[in-house]
Motif scaffolding. Structure first.
Motif, short mmCIF file in Angstrom:
data_model
loop_
_atom_site.label_atom_id
_atom_site.label_comp_id
_atom_site.label_asym_id
_atom_site.label_seq_id
_atom_site.Cartn_x
_atom_site.Cartn_y
_atom_site.Cartn_z
N PHE A 125 0.81 -1.22 0.00
CA PHE A 125 0.00 0.00 0.00
C PHE A 125 0.85 1.27 0.00
O PHE A 125 0.37 2.35 -0.36
CB PHE A 125 -0.96 0.02 1.20
N ALA A 126 2.12 1.17 0.41
CA ALA A 126 2.99 2.34 0.50
C ALA A 126 3.96 2.44 -0.68
O ALA A 126 4.85 3.29 -0.66
CB ALA A 126 3.77 2.31 1.81
N TRP A 127 3.81 1.60 -1.70
CA TRP A 127 4.67 1.71 -2.87
C TRP A 127 4.43 3.02 -3.61
O TRP A 127 3.35 3.62 -3.50
CB TRP A 127 4.43 0.53 -3.83
N GLY A 128 5.43 3.43 -4.36
CA GLY A 128 5.32 4.70 -5.07
C GLY A 128 5.42 4.53 -6.58
O GLY A 128 5.55 3.42 -7.10
N MET A 129 5.41 5.64 -7.28
CA MET A 129 5.50 5.64 -8.74
C MET A 129 6.72 6.41 -9.25
O MET A 129 6.88 6.60 -10.45
CB MET A 129 4.22 6.20 -9.35
N ARG A 130 7.59 6.83 -8.33
CA ARG A 130 8.86 7.44 -8.75
C ARG A 130 9.93 7.15 -7.69
O ARG A 130 9.67 7.23 -6.49
CB ARG A 130 8.72 8.94 -9.00
N TYR A 131 11.10 6.82 -8.16
CA TYR A 131 12.21 6.43 -7.29
C TYR A 131 13.53 6.97 -7.84
O TYR A 131 13.69 7.15 -9.06
CB TYR A 131 12.34 4.90 -7.22
N HIS A 132 14.46 7.21 -6.94
CA HIS A 132 15.87 7.34 -7.28
C HIS A 132 16.59 6.23 -6.53
O HIS A 132 16.38 6.05 -5.32
CB HIS A 132 16.43 8.69 -6.87
N ALA A 133 17.44 5.48 -7.20
CA ALA A 133 18.05 4.29 -6.61
C ALA A 133 19.49 4.53 -6.18
O ALA A 133 20.26 5.20 -6.88
CB ALA A 133 17.99 3.12 -7.59
N PHE A 134 19.85 3.97 -5.02
CA PHE A 134 21.24 3.90 -4.59
C PHE A 134 21.86 2.62 -5.13
O PHE A 134 21.21 1.57 -5.20
CB PHE A 134 21.34 3.92 -3.06
N VAL A 164 7.14 0.77 -16.64
CA VAL A 164 8.21 1.41 -15.87
C VAL A 164 9.23 1.97 -16.84
O VAL A 164 9.65 1.29 -17.78
CB VAL A 164 8.89 0.41 -14.91
N ARG A 165 9.63 3.20 -16.62
CA ARG A 165 10.71 3.81 -17.40
C ARG A 165 11.88 4.12 -16.48
O ARG A 165 11.69 4.67 -15.40
CB ARG A 165 10.23 5.06 -18.12
N VAL A 166 13.07 3.73 -16.94
CA VAL A 166 14.29 3.94 -16.17
C VAL A 166 15.18 4.90 -16.93
O VAL A 166 15.56 4.64 -18.08
CB VAL A 166 15.03 2.60 -15.93
N TYR A 167 15.50 6.02 -16.31
CA TYR A 167 16.36 7.02 -16.93
C TYR A 167 17.75 6.88 -16.32
O TYR A 167 17.98 7.24 -15.17
CB TYR A 167 15.80 8.42 -16.69
N GLY A 168 18.68 6.36 -17.11
CA GLY A 168 20.02 6.10 -16.59
C GLY A 168 21.09 6.34 -17.61
O GLY A 168 20.87 6.98 -18.65
N LEU A 201 25.70 3.60 -10.77
CA LEU A 201 24.36 3.93 -11.24
C LEU A 201 23.51 4.65 -10.19
O LEU A 201 22.30 4.86 -10.41
CB LEU A 201 23.64 2.65 -11.67
N THR A 202 24.10 5.03 -9.08
CA THR A 202 23.36 5.76 -8.06
C THR A 202 22.77 7.05 -8.64
O THR A 202 23.46 7.79 -9.34
CB THR A 202 24.27 6.09 -6.87
N GLY A 203 21.52 7.31 -8.34
CA GLY A 203 20.82 8.47 -8.87
C GLY A 203 19.88 8.15 -10.00
O GLY A 203 19.08 9.00 -10.42
N GLU A 204 19.97 6.93 -10.54
CA GLU A 204 19.09 6.50 -11.62
C GLU A 204 17.62 6.77 -11.25
O GLU A 204 17.20 6.53 -10.12
CB GLU A 204 19.29 5.00 -11.83
#
Length: 652
Positions: A125-134, A164-168, A201-204
Motif C-alpha cells: 500500500f505504500a509503494w510509489g511511482m517514482r524512485y531514485h536508486a542507490f 516502468v521507465r528507467v532514466y540512466g 548507477l546511483t541516482g538512476e
C-alpha cells in the motif's frame, strides 16, 4: 563527490438468537504506518565466487508482528506470536509473496558463506511511482581471470499493465509488468569504469504509471576500493573475493523523500583493525562509513550540524549525488528540499604477517560491506521488532530525541543502563547502541508521542568466508494528505459487515485505505473485500467477538467492536456463555464466575489481553469468583479456566 546520475459440538435445538451488539466506532486515532498485510519481498542475488557455496537455508524471510498473526510466506503457513519475529527459509527466488491476517513487518535476508545482506520490505500500500536508486560502481576481482560484478536493480509490479521507465546512463529503458511480476533492469557493465564513479548507477530515476517497488544493490562489491587480489602477487596470491559481498535494500519512494536525517556509525567484529594505511596494497580508507544523498528536486542545500553551527557540503539537483567516504561519528543532516539518504558499511581486508604466523601463508582477514536506506526523522516509528541470526555478532542502534530516551525500552528494559548512549553534536538527538543475542527483540515506546529510528545489523569477519547484514527496522510511510475515517455497519443474525471509507480533509483528494483487519476475534471469521469486513459467527451456541480496524494511507485508524450473543439450548433453557457462570459480559467493574462446581473445578483463573499479557491470575476453591476489572483498559480479554477460553468485553 557529485554525480548526475514488503470436541465436536453437542446437538441442541436452537430457538432464538440472543443479540448482536455493534458498538459505535472508536474515535479516530493516528497510527505509525510501518506494517502491512500484503508484501512482495524482493531479493538481489549474490554473484558467488568459486568456493562460495549456496546452502539450502540461504534465502530467508523475517516476519515480525505485535499481534498473534497468521502469515503465509511463499506458500508456507506460520503463526507469529505477539511481539516476536519468525525467520522462514524459502527457495531462491526474485520475489516472495507474504500475506497476513494482522499487521506485520517483513525483511528479506540472505546468509551464506562469503555473501550476506538484509533488506527492509515496504508493504504494497505504500509503494510509489517514482524512485531514485542507490547503487555502487562496477567491481572486479581475480588473478589471471578477471571477474566483473555490477549493480543490480529489481522492479516489482503490483497491478496489471504496469509500465516502468528507467532514466540512466544507458538512456531510457522500459519494462512492462503485470501484477506480481518482477524484472531486473538490464545491467550497465562498464569495464573501463571499474571502481570508479563513472560506472556507479546511483541516482538512476524510475517512473511508473502504477505503484512499483525498486530493490537495488550489487551482486558482489567492495566498499570502498579494494584490489583484484590479496595478496596480489607471489606464491600465495589469491583473488580478493572475500572482501566483496552483496548489497541489497528496498528504495524509499520519491514521494516519501525527506529533509532531516540521522546517520550512526556501524560497529564491526572486534578483530577488525581500522585506521590503517593499506594504500600500498590497493585498499582505500577503511575508517568510518560511506554516507550518500540523492536530490529529488532542485535545488537542495545539504548540511550537517556541529557544536559551532551547520556545515554546508553541497547543493543537489534532481538525480545528483553527494558522497562522503569516511564518516566516523553520528551526524544530523539537513536539506532545504526533499532528498534521499543511504549508508554503506565498509569492506575489510588485512594480510596477516608471516612474522606473526611463521608456519602459515599470509592469509587475509576479511569482512563484508553493507547498505541501508536511512528514513527521514518524520518517518521514525514507535515500535520495532527484529531477529538476530545465530553465528554472527549482531547489534542494534537506536536514534531518538534526548527527552524521549527514558520513554523507550529494549526487550522491556529501559535503554539507560543497558545500552551505550551518546549525544550528537549540535542537536537534541542521542544515539543508543547494544550488542544483541540471537533471537527476537522488541524496541517500544511507553508514550504515544515518542518515535525513534532502529537499525539492526551484524557481521562476522575472519580468515574464512565471512558474512554481514543490515537494515532499518520500520519506516513509517504516511501519505501527507490529512483525512478522517467514516465507519458504517449492517447486521443480521450471525453476520455483520463493517465498511471503512476514508474522507479527504482540507481539499486534499489523495486518500485511500492501507489496511482493514480483525485486530482481535473469538468464535468468528473475518474476510475483507474493498474496505468492507464481513464477520461471521462460527458457533452460534457460543458468544462471538471481533474488533475490526481500518487504517488510512495517512495513518488515521478507527475500530469497531462487534459482539454476537449465544443462542438458547432448550435442554436447560440457559445461555451458557452469558448466564450460567459468567456475568455480566460485557463488564465494567466486577466480573462474576458462578456455579463452578456444576461444570468443572475453577480454582485457577487467568485473564489476558489479545497480545497474551496476563492481567489477572487468581487461585481459589470457592464456588463463586469475583474479579475486579475496574482498572483494566476497555477492550477484549480472554478468560481461561477449566480448559475453557471465554471472551470478556471490558467497557466504560
Amino acid at each position: 563527490m557529485k554525480q548526475s546520475h514488503r470436541s465436536a459440538p453437542r446437538v441442541v435445538v436452537l430457538v432464538a438468537v440472543i443479540m448482536v451488539l455493534l458498538a459505535g466506532p472508536d474515535a479516530d486515532a493516528q497510527s505509525v504506518l510501518h506494517e502491512g498485510l500484503h508484501f512482495l519481498a524482493g531479493f538481489i542475488h549474490p554473484e558467488r565466487a568459486h568456493g562460495e557455496p549456496l546452502p539450502p537455508d540461504a534465502y530467508r524471510i523475517v516476519v515480525s508482528s505485535r499481534y498473534n498473526a497468521r502469515v503465509v510466506v511463499a506458500g508456507k503457513e506460520i503463526t507469529v506470536q505477539p511481539n516476536a519475529s519468525v525467520e522462514v527459509v524459502i527457495d531462491s527466488c526474485n520475489v516472495a509473496l507474504v500475506t497476513s491476517d494482522k499487521p506485520i513487518s517483513v525483511a528479506s535476508r540472505i546468509l551464506m558463506p562469503g555473501n550476506g545482506e538484509q533488506a527492509i520490505q515496504i508493504p504494497t500500500f505504500a509503494w510509489g511511482m517514482r524512485y531514485h536508486a542507490f547503487s555502487w560502481w562496477t567491481d572486479r576481482y581475480g588473478l589471471e581471470k578477471k571477474h566483473y560484478a555490477f549493480a543490480k536493480r529489481l522492479v516489482i509490479a503490483m497491478e496489471n499493465g504496469t509500465v516502468v521507465r528507467v532514466y540512466g546512463k544507458s538512456g531510457i529503458l522500459e519494462l512492462k509488468l503485470n501484477a506480481g511480476e518482477s524484472g531486473f533492469v538490464p545491467f550497465y557493465l562498464d569495464t573501463t569504469g571499474v571502481r570508479d564513479s563513472a560506472s556507479d548507477l546511483t541516482g538512476e530515476y524510475y517512473t511508473a504509471n502504477k505503484p512499483i517497488m525498486v530493490i537495488s544493490g550489487h551482486g558482489k562489491a567492495a566498499v570502498l576500493e579494494h584490489p583484484d587480489a590479496l595478496p596480489a602477487s607471489g606464491p600465495y596470491a589469491r583473488a580478493a573475493n572475500r572482501t566483496r559481498g552483496t548489497l541489497m535494500e528496498s528504495m524509499i519512494p520519491g514521494e516519501h523523500a525527506g529533509t532531516t536525517f540521522v546517520t550512526v556509525p556501524f560497529q564491526y567484529s572486534p578483530t577488525r583493525k581500522r585506521g590503517q594505511d593499506n594504500s600500498s596494497v590497493g585498499i582505500a580508507d577503511d575508517r568510518g562509513d560511506v554516507i550518500r544523498f540523492i536530490g529529488t528536486t532542485t535545488p537542495a542545500v545539504l548540511s550537517y550540524r556541529t557544536d559551532t553551527g551547520d556545515v554546508i557540503v553541497d547543493t543537489l539537483g534532481q538525480g545528483e549525488v553527494y558522497t562522503t567516504r569516511s564518516v566516523e561519528t553520528a551526524r544530523v543532516w539537513n536539506a532545504t528540499r526533499q532528498v534521499l539518504c543511504a549508508q554503506y558499511g565498509k569492506s575489510y581486508g588485512h594480510i596477516t604477517s608471516q612474522a606473526t604466523l611463521p608456519e602459515d601463508d599470509p592469509s587475509t582477514d576479511a569482512g563484508l560491506p553493507m547498505m541501508i536506506t536511512i528514513p527521514s526523522t518524520n518517518q521514525w516509528t514507535s515500535h520495532a521488532l527484529f531477529t538476530a541470526p545465530a553465528d554472527l555478532i549482531s547489534y542494534v542502534s537506536l536514534v531518538c530525541r534526548q527527552q524521549h530516551i527514558t520513554s523507550i525500552q529494549l526487550d522491556g528494559k529501559p535503554l539507560t543502563g543497558h545500552m551505550y548512549i551518546s549525544p550528537i553534536a549540535g542537536s537534541d538527538v542521542v544515539t543508543a547502541r547494544a550488542m544483541v543475542s540471537p533471537g527476537s527483540h522488541v524496541v517500544s515506546a511507553t508514550r504515544d508521542d515518542v518515535t525513534f529510528m532502529t537499525i539492526t545489523y551484524g557481521n562476522l569477519d575472519g580468515l574464512q568466508l565471512c558474512n554481514a547484514y543490515a537494515s532499518t527496522c520500520g519506516i513509517s510511510l504516511q501519505n501527507p494528505c490529512i483525512d478522517s475515517l467514516e465507519v458504517s455497519s449492517e447486521q443480521s443474525d450471525d453476520t455483520a459487515r463493517v465498511t471503512f471509507t476514508p474522507v479527504a480533509l482540507y481539499a486534499c483528494q489523495d486518500v485511500g485505505l492501507a489496511m482493514v483487519y480483525a485486530s482481535a476475534s473469538y468464535n468468528c471469521t473475518t474476510s475483507v473485500v474493498d474496505g468492507t469486513a464481513t464477520i461471521r459467527q462460527n458457533n452460534a451456541t457460543d458468544t462471538a467477538y471481533a474488533v475490526v480496524t481500518g487504517v488510512t494511507l495517512h495513518g488515521t485508524s478507527s475500530s469497531r467492536r462487534i459482539w454476537f450473543g449465544a443462542t438458547t439450548d432448550v435442554t436447560d433453557g440457559l445461555n451458557h456463555a452469558q448466564t450460567d457462570h459468567l456475568y455480566p459480559n460485557p463488564c465494567s467493574t466486577t466480573l462474576t464466575i458462578a456455579n463452578c462446581d456444576a461444570r468443572s473445578n475453577c480454582d485457577v483463573l487467568r485473564m489476558c489481553d489479545v497480545y497474551g499479557n496476563i492481567h489477572v491470575y487468581q487461585c481459589s476453591a470457592a464456588l463463586m469468583h469475583q474479579i475486579d476489572v475496574s482498572q483494566l483498559p476497555p477492550g477484549l480479554y480472554l478468560l481461561a479456566h477449566a480448559q475453557q477460553t471465554i471472551p470478556v468485553m471490558i467497557v466504560r
